[in-house]
Design an enzyme around this catalytic site. Structure first.
Site, mmCIF file in Angstrom:
data_model
loop_
_atom_site.group_PDB
_atom_site.id
_atom_site.type_symbol
_atom_site.label_atom_id
_atom_site.label_comp_id
_atom_site.label_asym_id
_atom_site.label_seq_id
_atom_site.Cartn_x
_atom_site.Cartn_y
_atom_site.Cartn_z
ATOM 1 N N LYS A 1 11.596 -28.717 -14.213
ATOM 2 C CA LYS A 1 11.335 -27.914 -13.012
ATOM 3 C C LYS A 1 10.465 -28.728 -12.075
ATOM 4 C CE LYS A 1 7.968 -25.884 -11.874
ATOM 5 N NZ LYS A 1 6.654 -25.263 -11.779
ATOM 6 N N ARG B 1 27.309 1.657 -5.896
ATOM 7 C CA ARG B 1 27.992 1.455 -7.172
ATOM 8 C C ARG B 1 27.408 0.313 -8.000
ATOM 9 N NH1 ARG B 1 33.610 1.304 -4.052
ATOM 10 N NH2 ARG B 1 32.150 1.035 -2.329
#
Ligand code: UD1
Ligand code: MG
Length: 422
Positions: free
Chosen positions: A321, A18
């Site tokens: 980062k 699903r």
């Protein structure tokens, strides 16, 4: 009370049809971590003898994602339903003397306290064959419904697709979390396949026990959120939202100031020191460490490997980062800082960019204590700025260049200026 330790079985072999994704459901992420991570985290808070994880669909991928986890992986070769999934552990657990906690890998919000409570309810009286964790929902949707007899005893569980119109209205649902003992493996043999799809449903084992007059009990969870099962992307988003709120609550309880919790996105596995203020629209990924008295945001994006030391500040439209920003250093406006080691008391001017990637390699930028960059500086890595050095506005410091201590460099390519103020 049994003196034997509890074993846990996590059912995680399903595809997650699903979700409409080829990716195994238990690896779908909320707050930067796969669903299964949260189940493992919760189980670590409970004293368990062993954790068995039933895998099937993309089994290697699932195993690889949890290489360091102290669990035993068990294969379900054909995905024949949740009862069959539990059956695969019979070879290891048929002689197990203690209780067996069974849970789904798609129920990430369940807390250890609730699981401990469930185990306790099961062990409180002897001869309990099964204890089911249930909760009450206004919209019971696709969950299995709890069927009770006139005295309120548990009679069985009916899956949503099998429900009569009347049963559909039942609000009490099966969370898919159970406690059994090793007799469950005999009872599993009596579970008949679902006529429509041939699958063996684990909730049917409750019907088997009830029919045989065995004692089956329930614990109703007070907070239904803990029972949320993730089967659709919508449910994944709901789970993420609740988890996000929990993470933020946790920080607020430790003295972190988050000015607009609904618009702040902090993932799992982040550390933030007290008196740090997080302003709205900030995204902080897993693997970020933030010290005390820092200021972050509004509109900051801190990615994996970012370390902000005490008193550091990152402002709007700054992305970091794998970057360490030293004590009291600031990068307040419009910057990208990647693969950088930045010392203390550094001022990163508006629009400073570390050009860390040349298309092939990621390279490092080092900015030493007390240095500062002028607006719009581009630092083409690998590059180093010495202590107290400066760049002028718009400077492009080219690859391999070392700005000497106390020097000021300007222009493109950046060159030293002497005895001149800029
Ligand atoms: C299940 C319960 C339902 C309950 C709900 C709670 C069944 C038949 N139904 O429904 O009563 O209300 O959970 O969330 O159990 N799995 C396997 N092997 C299989 C099939 C599934 O390991 O062959 C695993 C899945 O990976 C998943 C878990 O079992 O983690 C539950 O399966 P899922 O398909 O999500 O069942 P639900 O329809 O949610
Ligand atoms: Mg499910």
């Amino acid at each position: 009370m049994s003196n034997h330790k509890v074993a846990a079985v996590v059912l995680a072999a399903g595809k997650g049809t699903r979700m409409f994704s080829p990716y195994p459901k238990v690896l779908q992420e909320i707050c930067g971590k796969p669903l299964l991570y949260y189940t493992f985290k919760t189980l670590k808070e409970i004293e368990l003898e062993k954790v068995y994880v039933v895998i099937g669909y993309e089994a290697e991928k699932v195993k690889d994602a949890f290489k360091d986890e102290q669990v035993s992986w068990v294969r379900q070769n054909e995905l024949k339903g949740t009862a069959d999934a539990l059956e695969t552990t019979a070879q290891f657990l048929k002689d197990h003397k203690g209780s067996i906690l069974v849970l789904s890998g798609d129920t990430p919000l369940i807390n250890p306290t609730l699981l401990k409570g469930l185990i306790q309810v099961h062990q409180n009286s002897l001869k309990t064959a099964a204890t089911v964790l249930t909760c009450s929902l206004d919209v019971a949707g696709s969950y299995g419904r709890i069927i009770r007899d006139k005295k309120g005893g548990l009679k069985g569980i009916v899956e949503a697709e099998e429900c009569s119109e009347k049963q559909k209205k039942i609000k009490e649902i099966n969370s898919g979390t159970y406690v059994f003992d090793n007799k469950v493996f005999d009872a599993l043999k009596k579970v008949k396949p679902n006529p429509s799809n041939g699958e063996y449903y684990l909730p049917k084992v409750i019907d088997v026990f009830a029919r045989e007059g065995k004692k089956v009990k329930t614990l109703v969870a007070e907070n239904p959120a803990e029972c949320l099962g993730v089967n659709t992307t919508d449910e994944l988003n709901t789970a993420a939202k609740i988890m996000r709120q929990r993470i933020i609550d946790g920080f607020q309880q430790k003295g972190v100031i988050i000015t607009d919790p609904e618009n702040t996105y902090i993932e799992e596995e982040v550390l933030i020191g007290k008196e740090t203020i997080i302003y709205p629209f900030t995204v902080i990924h897993s693997g970020v460490l933030i010290g005390e008295r820092c200021q972050v945001g509004p509109f900051s994006h801190l990615r994996k490997g970012t370390v902000l030391e005490d008193g550091a500040g990152v402002g709007n439209f700054t992305e970091t980062k794998k970057t360490r920003l030293g004590r009291n250093s600031k990068a307040k406006h419009l910057s990208y800082l990647g693969d950088a080691i930045i010392g203390a008391d550094v001022n990163i001017g508006a629009g400073t960019i570390t050009a860390n990637y040349d298309g092939v390699r990621k390279e490092q930028t080092v900015i030493e204590d007390g240095a500062s960059t002028g607006s719009g500086t581009v630092l083409v890595a690998p590059v180093r700025m010495g202590r107290r050095s400066k760049t002028g506005a718009g400077a492009v410091v080219t690859k391999g260049y070392n700005v000497p201590e106390d020097a000021t460099v300007v222009g493109i390519p950046a060159k030293p200026v002497s005895n001149r103020r800029i």
